[in-house]
Scaffold this motif. Structure first.
Motif: not given
Length: 89
Positions: A3-4, A25, A28-29, A32-33, A37-41
């Motif tokens: 988680n970090h 960020k 990688s986001a 991830y999308r 998925k929506q929120k990563l950071w």
């Protein structure tokens, strides 16, 4: 860590810390999308300026031991990403 992230990096004159973090960020986001998925950071980040060799070694040891403290492993050697050149100094 699930988680970090902890990074120990040295900046060059070509980019600021904020630029490096923003780029990482963003890229990688974006990936991830693609997986729905929506929120990563979280917004922002926490930083620590390394001032001397003792501080560098302390930070490196903290980062390497993080999975152990989080009970993800029983022995640091079991974690495949544990190695750091700063642990031998």
């Amino acid at each position: 860590m699930p988680n970090h992230i902890h990074w120990l990096l040295q900046l060059s004159d070509s980019a600021t810390l904020s630029e490096v973090i923003r780029s990482f960020k963003g890229r990688s986001a974006s990936v991830y999308r693609q997986f729905g998925k929506q929120k990563l950071w979280q917004k922002g980040f926490y930083d620590h300026l390394i001032r001397n060799t003792e501080d560098l070694n302390s930070c490196a040891r903290y980062i390497v031991a993080n999975p152990l403290r989080a009970n993800l492993i029983e022995n640091i050697a079991d974690y495949p990403y544990w190695d750091s050149i700063y642990l031998n100094s």
